[in-house]
Design an enzyme around this catalytic site. Sequence first.
Site, short mmCIF file in Angstrom:
data_model
loop_
_atom_site.label_atom_id
_atom_site.label_comp_id
_atom_site.label_asym_id
_atom_site.label_seq_id
_atom_site.Cartn_x
_atom_site.Cartn_y
_atom_site.Cartn_z
N HIS A 152 0.15 -0.71 5.95
CA HIS A 152 -1.03 0.14 6.08
C HIS A 152 -0.97 0.80 7.02
CE1 HIS A 152 -4.07 3.14 3.98
NE2 HIS A 152 -2.95 2.34 2.38
N ASP A 184 0.48 -2.09 -3.74
CA ASP A 184 1.93 -2.10 -4.65
C ASP A 184 1.78 -3.49 -4.38
OD1 ASP A 184 1.32 0.47 -4.92
OD2 ASP A 184 1.73 0.73 -2.91
#
Length: 435
Positions: free
Chosen positions: A312, A370
């Site tokens: 991320h 996700d």
Amino acid sequence: MNEKKSSDSFTLTNNQTGDSFDFPILKGTVGPAVIDIRKLYADTGYFTYDPGFTSTGSCESRITFIDGENGILLYRGYPISDLAENSNFPEVCYLLLYGELPGPAEMKQFSHDITYHSMVNEQMNYFLRGFRRDAHPMAVMCGMVGALSAFYHDSTDINDIQHRLVSSHRMIAKMPTIAALAYKYTLGQPYVYPRNDLKYSENFLHMMFATPCEEHEVNPVIARAMDRILILHADHEQNASTSTVRLAGSSGANPFACVSAGIASLWGPAHGGANEAVLNMLEEIRTIENIPAFIERAKDKTDPFRLMGFGHRVYKNFDPRSQVMQRTCHEVLESLGIENEPLLDIALELERIALEDDYFIEKKLYPNVDFYSGLIFRALGIPTSMFTVLFAVARTVGWIAQWNEMVEDPTQKIGRPRQLYNGAKNRDYLPIENR
Ligand code: CMC
């Protein structure tokens, strides 16, 4: 918006000329301070260079706070895990839009507004029929949501507060309906209209899975899981799609067009498209024995493959959303009596190996939101191509809250970055016969 100027400043010295320039440092309530460089070009003749905006704050905001080092995510000051545990999606929508949790009367009114805007103009069905049956539902979403501006002109004046309010409610209310329409269309099934007696997530699941011949009894555990997934995805500071919405909106474009631009940005596999890509990857891995080969591929710089659902831009410790997501995943599988989900076994083993691997530890690559959402969607019977659509349904409120904040910000200007030009210098045109 009030800019909280501190007396601190940041001095920049040009080593060639020896000139020094002071730039104010602005401090927020929490998080790193920023250097206000708005006068940089006027004062020095230089621009900054920051592809991917890794060190650039593009706006002042009061909506969402992320501390990536410590895995903190707050919506209007409330921790995400607290909201996911105790709140519900419509209440979180209210919080994101208006800044405070609603009281009972406010919640009643807001629920009413969201419920009574959930149908879409019947004419939109004809528009939908223009798409190929095998169209990707995200392509349909981009088109249908952009087309809302052609159906609801009475809420496109961005300078009218009432228009902004109605368009906000319309988008939050209609997004599940449009997502379900896109899904039913690919199946070739008749559409199921929204039901006003159902709660937001229940109604969405009902529109997805009922048919005109048969009611669909929504399992409360599944409805709760869907609600939680929507909460976890509702906003995430100035990510790619939100920045796209803000940038599109900075020119004065109407909110439906801006949200459609956000959906396009979300679609990419580095952003919202990752939940679909994770499932495809787990299916490609197929067995636990194959995991090491995929880990090696992810580390190989000559191979474009990346472990989807890992890493991320902001979280460098853990993604607080993925922890709630992992718990929810187990709850859903248990409630559905799914004892043996081979893809979950692969996911857990992949996570374990990656978290012990030096490459992933050094680069601070952790499972993101996700990584688990796709497994939950799959257990709910939602096809892979719809995963990112569900993300878009959830993120709509974040996009709108951020868009509203931008429109109401008196310091807001059209977004217009500059560049470092490295192309040809001025040259004379040569007629084709002389080239
Ligand atoms: N697998 C293997 N290596 C990776 C991965 C990965 N998933 N992610 C990053 N790296 C490596 C990358 O190659 C780079 O190595 P080096 O420094 O040697 O060049 C380093 O880690 C830093 O990566 P980056 O691409 O410079 O970092 P970024 O902040 O620009 O990208 C990211 C963040 C999320 C796009 C990226 O981690 C990625 O592509 N992850 C996979 C896709 C994914 O799961 N996306 C969902 C993000 S969360 C939901 C959302 O916000 O939409």
